[in-house]
Enzyme design. Structure first.
Site, PDB file in Angstrom:
ATOM      1  N   GLU A  90      15.080  45.516   6.753  1.00 17.77           N
ATOM      2  CA  GLU A  90      15.953  44.949   7.281  1.00 17.77           C
ATOM      3  C   GLU A  90      16.759  44.331   6.303  1.00 17.77           C
ATOM      4  OE1 GLU A  90      18.493  41.961   8.334  1.00 17.77           O
ATOM      5  OE2 GLU A  90      16.234  40.941   8.517  1.00 17.77           O
ATOM      6  N   CYS A 109      21.122  36.669   7.400  1.00 14.74           N
ATOM      7  CA  CYS A 109      21.496  37.945   7.535  1.00 14.74           C
ATOM      8  C   CYS A 109      22.200  38.235   8.749  1.00 14.74           C
ATOM      9  CB  CYS A 109      20.362  39.051   7.477  1.00 14.74           C
ATOM     10  SG  CYS A 109      18.945  38.685   8.420  1.00 14.74           S
TER      11      CYS A 109
END
Length: 456
Positions: A208, A242
């Site tokens: 990720e 993020c």
């Protein structure tokens, strides 16, 4: 180390492995709750709220839901057995070890990167971020107290490049479990490819990475709600998520009202040390982050296409403090709209109301990322249309909610494009990546000859 511990760990009944991680969840949610929160506050600059939702609750949720999901996986067996045949599937751990590389921003992510593969019978080398060693080590100690045997999860801080090189040259390397920057992940993928002939098996690559996440506001939106959601999504934990909102698209008919409320809200944000619980924001993580983020702010200040309408101030005299900053741009493809900043900087583009469709296309084309995004609209047809048009722009898509704050067991998290492999931590999909199924067929009835009926 990890390989020496592997045989006993993978042979341990799954119920016992599950019990260990359930105990770890209970320990960190009760006995060590405030120690782990404090370590996350001191080491990563989180305020009390951010530490609570990360170090305490999300970490425990990962551990508990992973146990539930692992039970579901092991229960998946062939639905039919022919007469005299017994079929079953054995979910073997990977052959070799898992390399878990974790970021600074979420204690829970670090724990899950190591614990998820371990739960499925793998042994793990855990390389924590050098900016989150304290909280990650506290969590590691909790898992050891819960019963994780020595060698099953090895906590190895240090030089990332040197360690990664050694790991990727080992023939027993079986999987990379990564959260961090897109640039680093791509470099790791290249290193793995260059060493592919060394490995016993094709490594599982799970990652990720970055995001350039957006809020798009429709003319039918509840403006107060959209403004407050954007402030939270862009500026909580200093924008160091993020999933943080860093692109905002607002219709011209609503911009005057939206601007006034956005600027007033942003300027009212209280910032300071995490020791004061009333501070909404604290410092960014380190000097390198401070320099990078302020570089984007100064680029905006010097650009003819950009105007800083809120914030823009910063100082590293008593910590790495950057005021939440809102930039208005006339160029939807400017640098601040395309590149991940990972800090408290929000860039706004105002679009003509009649150009809603083309704006949705612009959102899709502006960046290589595909992590999170949100649409704000009271018109249901507008939300349906935006959701369809923005199909591949976000692995986590929100309707009338901010683009951060995915909850384990409710919104499995992850994106595709340059944002990662989208294996969805917080779901069974992730755990499936750390097992190698073996199908077993057992025959109960001996055959009396070799010929088939058609041969006779």
């Amino acid at each position: 180390g990890a390989l020496a511990a592997k045989s006993k760990w993978e042979a341990m009944p799954v119920y016992d492995r599950q019990a260990i991680f359930l105990r770890a969840a209970d320990l960190l949610a009760t006995k060590y709750r405030y120690k782990l929160m404090a370590a996350s506050m001191l080491g990563q600059g989180k305020n009390i709220w951010q530490a609570e939702i990360d170090a305490a609750t999300e970490t425990a949720d990962f551990l508990r839901f992973n146990v539930k999901y692992s039970a579901e996986i092991y229960a998946q067996q062939p639905p039919f057995n022919a007469p005299g045949i017994w079929n079953r599937i054995e979910y073997r751990p990977l052959e070799g070890f898992v390399y878990a590389v974790s970021p600074f921003n979420f204690t829970a992510i670090g724990v899950n990167l190591a614990a998820a593969p371990a739960l499925m019978g793998n042994t793990v080398l855990w390389k924590p971020s050098n900016s989150a060693v304290l909280s990650n080590y506290v969590a590691y100690d909790i898992m050891r107290e819960a019963g994780v045997p020595d060698g099953v999860i090895q906590f190895v801080p240090g030089d990332a490049a040197a360690m990664t090189k050694q790991v990727f040259e080992h023939p027993e390397f079986a999987s990379l479990h990564f959260t961090g920057s897109t640039h680093v992940f791509k470099n790791m993928w290249r290193q793995i490819a260059e060493n592919i002939d060394r490995y016993k098996s094709y490594p599982r690559i799970v990652g990720e990475t970055g995001g350039k996440n957006y809020h798009v506001v429709h003319s039918s939106a509840n403006i107060d709600h959209a403004v407050n959601s954007t402030i939270r999504g862009a500026f909580e934990f200093q924008g160091q998520k993020c999933s943080a909102c860093s692109r905002l698209y607002v219709p011209k008919s609503k911009w005057s009202e939206f601007r006034d409320k956005l600027v007033a809200g942003t300027e009212s944000i209280k910032m300071g040390p995490i020791t004061d619980p009333t501070n909404f924001m604290g410092p960014v993580i380190n000097q390198a982050a401070y320099d990078k983020i302020t570089g984007y702010i100064e680029a905006a200040r010097n650009s003819s296409d950009c105007e800083i309408i809120a914030g823009g101030k910063h100082s590293d005299r008593d910590g790495y403090y950057i005021r939440p900053t809102v930039v208005l741009t006339s160029d939807p493809y400017c640098k601040l709209m395309k590149e991940e900043i990972f800090g408290p900087v929000l860039t706004v583009y105002v679009y003509d109301d009649a150009e809603f469709d083309s704006t949705l296309d612009t959102i899709s084309k502006t960046t290589p990322y595909g992590l999170t995004g949100a649409v704000f609209a009271e018109d249901r047809m507008a939300t349906v249309h935006a959701s369809t048009r923005l199909l591949h722009t976000a692995g986590n898509f929100y309707i009338n909610d901010k683009c951060t704050g995915a909850v384990v067991g409710q919104q499995p998290f992850g994106g595709s494009r340059a944002s990662g492999t989208n294996d969805k931590p917080g779901s069974p999909s992730l755990l499936q990546r750390f097992v190698s199924p073996r199908s077993i067929k057992e025959n109960m009835i001996p055959i009396s000859g070799y010929m088939y009926p058609s041969n006779q």
